[in-house]
Design a protein around this motif. Structure first.
Motif, PDB file in Angstrom:
ATOM      1  N   VAL A  58     -40.600 -38.138  16.362  1.00 52.10           N
ATOM      2  CA  VAL A  58     -40.396 -38.705  17.695  1.00 52.10           C
ATOM      3  C   VAL A  58     -39.200 -37.957  18.273  1.00 52.10           C
ATOM      4  O   VAL A  58     -38.047 -38.240  17.936  1.00 52.10           O
ATOM      5  CB  VAL A  58     -40.141 -40.221  17.664  1.00 52.10           C
ATOM      6  N   ASP A  87     -36.571 -36.370  20.946  1.00 53.37           N
ATOM      7  CA  ASP A  87     -35.900 -36.710  22.199  1.00 53.37           C
ATOM      8  C   ASP A  87     -35.824 -35.533  23.157  1.00 53.37           C
ATOM      9  O   ASP A  87     -35.855 -35.708  24.370  1.00 53.37           O
ATOM     10  CB  ASP A  87     -34.487 -37.245  21.925  1.00 53.37           C
ATOM     11  N   ILE A 143     -37.645 -43.780  22.516  1.00 50.47           N
ATOM     12  CA  ILE A 143     -37.098 -44.001  21.170  1.00 50.47           C
ATOM     13  C   ILE A 143     -36.431 -45.368  21.080  1.00 50.47           C
ATOM     14  O   ILE A 143     -36.625 -46.112  20.108  1.00 50.47           O
ATOM     15  CB  ILE A 143     -36.116 -42.874  20.812  1.00 50.47           C
ATOM     16  N   HIS A 173     -33.566 -42.171  11.524  1.00 53.46           N
ATOM     17  CA  HIS A 173     -32.822 -41.306  12.449  1.00 53.46           C
ATOM     18  C   HIS A 173     -32.336 -40.087  11.665  1.00 53.46           C
ATOM     19  O   HIS A 173     -31.160 -39.951  11.344  1.00 53.46           O
ATOM     20  CB  HIS A 173     -31.657 -42.073  13.066  1.00 53.46           C
ATOM     21  N   TYR A 202     -36.182 -38.730  15.596  1.00 54.77           N
ATOM     22  CA  TYR A 202     -36.483 -39.745  14.586  1.00 54.77           C
ATOM     23  C   TYR A 202     -37.770 -39.349  13.861  1.00 54.77           C
ATOM     24  O   TYR A 202     -38.646 -38.698  14.434  1.00 54.77           O
ATOM     25  CB  TYR A 202     -36.671 -41.120  15.227  1.00 54.77           C
ATOM     26  N   ALA A 255     -43.237 -39.932  21.817  1.00 57.66           N
ATOM     27  CA  ALA A 255     -42.271 -40.388  22.814  1.00 57.66           C
ATOM     28  C   ALA A 255     -42.905 -40.480  24.190  1.00 57.66           C
ATOM     29  O   ALA A 255     -42.756 -41.487  24.893  1.00 57.66           O
ATOM     30  CB  ALA A 255     -41.059 -39.455  22.842  1.00 57.66           C
TER      31      ALA A 255
END
Length: 442
Positions: A82, A84, A110, A128, A185, A383
């Motif tokens: 996931v 960012d 997230i 994380h 993540y 995401a």
């Protein structure tokens, strides 16, 4: 009348899904149903849209319909990142505000997922862990230098990791260098998607193994969704169907169906982990986008992902012979990195279909009267699907927000594709050319 021709046809060898317990029996579409809202597609986008609709309208009847079991399709078949940061192509965008909007949307996704995982105690190896972007040779290092410049321009934290430090994490000295970014993540995608489905509000009813084969409007202007054993009537329809959106008659000739493939090992034994000196729970993507993604799960499985194919008939475009050839290619990449683990077999090799567009543009908004969609994640679905699904529900009920304005600012219409056979020939040639150029990084 919109008739769907090609339905999902995913292989039965997805490791993520096979690692889960057998699901409970599902409810299928039978007879005639009526709903205030219908969401088609129970991946990240559809689950998020259905949840947000239910939060806005707790008295409404909402149906979430999927052709397969939740977690079996594309959302449960990715490599468990996931991310960012915006996609590599989006990082090239000349407008800094555009990139900041994308970054904010991804991070909102997230936060949303982390909150739901904690609230509903979803067991999905959520971590994380950050992410490494790795380079093997000169070609990869050139891409890595460019990525480092993009990170500096974006003002985002990153750290160079040289070969010796990197090998202490990965258990291989195959990579020359990596850039570590801390915002990514990791998770078990099929477990996460199933957990999100199991925790939906009570006014969301799920119909699985219920492919919708045709859409039409009745005399009252309601949409009629035809399945093999039943129909649904609804005034408002939300499509979280990614590449399959074109099968309902929308965004035709604007989406490219691409499949990428992964293989994984059985869980490594403690002695095997010690022999290679690897840590658990990390992920590495290639600096050269046509290279190889490598992941180590929390339970000690190594994942190799590479190989892209244009799949105009989705899963039906790939037969078992092709999948075995891909597994052999994965094996070569695995042994190049971990020759000490030659005795460790792959237990599963699987593919997942997603949508890209030629101009790398995501669609978000209204398609026709009463029909809305988020489509074309361009390869970063976890995401993007999560945030775009929630914001699509906001758009449908008229709930304004700065995030809604942001997603409207960064989305648009995917560009038209050339007609066949030129499209297929062009895409296949481009994929082969990229694989050839990137062979030193695979």
């Amino acid at each position: 009348m919109n008739s769907i021709v090609n339905l999902p046809n995913d292989d039965r060898s997805c490791g993520w899904y096979a690692a889960l317990p057998e699901p409970l029996p599902c409810t299928r579409l039978v007879g005639e149903q009526k709903a205030d809202y219908v969401v088609i597609g129970a991946g990240f986008a559809g689950l998020s849209a259905a949840r947000r609709l239910a939060e806005h309208l707790p008295q409404a009847r909402i149906l979430l319909v999927d052709a397969q079991r939740i977690g079996y399709g594309a959302s449960g078949r990715n490599s468990g990142f996931v991310i960012d940061l915006p996609h590599k192509f989006a990082l090239e965008h000349p407008d800094p505000q555009h990139k900041q909007r994308l970054l904010g949307l991804n991070r909102a996704a997230i936060d949303q997922l982390q909150s739901l995982i904690g609230q509903h105690r979803i067991e999905c190896q959520w971590s994380h862990a950050g992410k490494y972007q790795g380079a093997v040779g000169e070609r990869g290092l050139a891409y890595l230098d460019h990525f480092e410049k993009l990170m500096a321009d974006l003002g985002e934290p990153y750290r160079r990791v040289e070969r010796e430090e990197l090998s202490a994490v990965l258990g291989t000295s195959y990579y020359s260098r990596a850039i570590f970014t801390p915002g990514c993540y990791l998770m078990q995608p099929a477990a996460l998607v199933r957990g999100l489905g199991a925790s939906l509000p009570e006014n969301v009813e799920i119909l699985e193994e219920s492919p919708i084969q045709r859409l039409e409007q009745d005399a009252q202007g309601r949409w009629v969704l035809h399945g093999s054993q039943g129909i649904i009537r609804t005034p408002r329809l939300l499509l979280g169907t990614s590449i399959f959106t074109q099968e309902f008659g929308y965004l035709r000739n604007r989406l490219l169906p691409v499949m990428t493939f992964a293989s994984w090992t059985r869980p490594l034994e403690s002695a095997e982990l010690e022999a290679i000196g690897a840590s658990l729970d990390w992920g590495l993507t290639p600096a050269d986008h046509a290279g190889t993604t490598v992941r180590m799960t929390q339970d000690g499985r190594l994942i190799i992902r590479n190989t892209y194919k244009h799949v105009p008939r989705y899963g039906r475009s790939v037969d078992e012979k092709t999948r075995f050839q891909i597994r052999d290619d994965h094996r070569k990449a695995f042994l190049a990195r971990y020759p000490q683990l030659a005795h460790v077999p792959f237990t599963h090799t699987w593919g997942g279909t997603y949508a890209i567009s030629r101009n790398f543009t995501n669609f978000f908004g209204q398609l026709s009267e009463g029909v809305y969609a988020t489509a074309c994640d361009n390869g970063v679905g976890a995401a993007w699907g999560t945030i775009s699904g929630a914001l699509l529900a906001d758009r449908v009920v008229g709930a304004d927000s700065s995030q809604l304005r942001d997603i409207q600012a960064v989305t648009g219409m995917p560009s038209l594709n050339p007609p066949e056979p030129f499209l297929g020939l062009g895409v296949k040639t481009r994929i082969r050319w990229a694989a050839w150029n990137s062979r030193s990084e695979i």
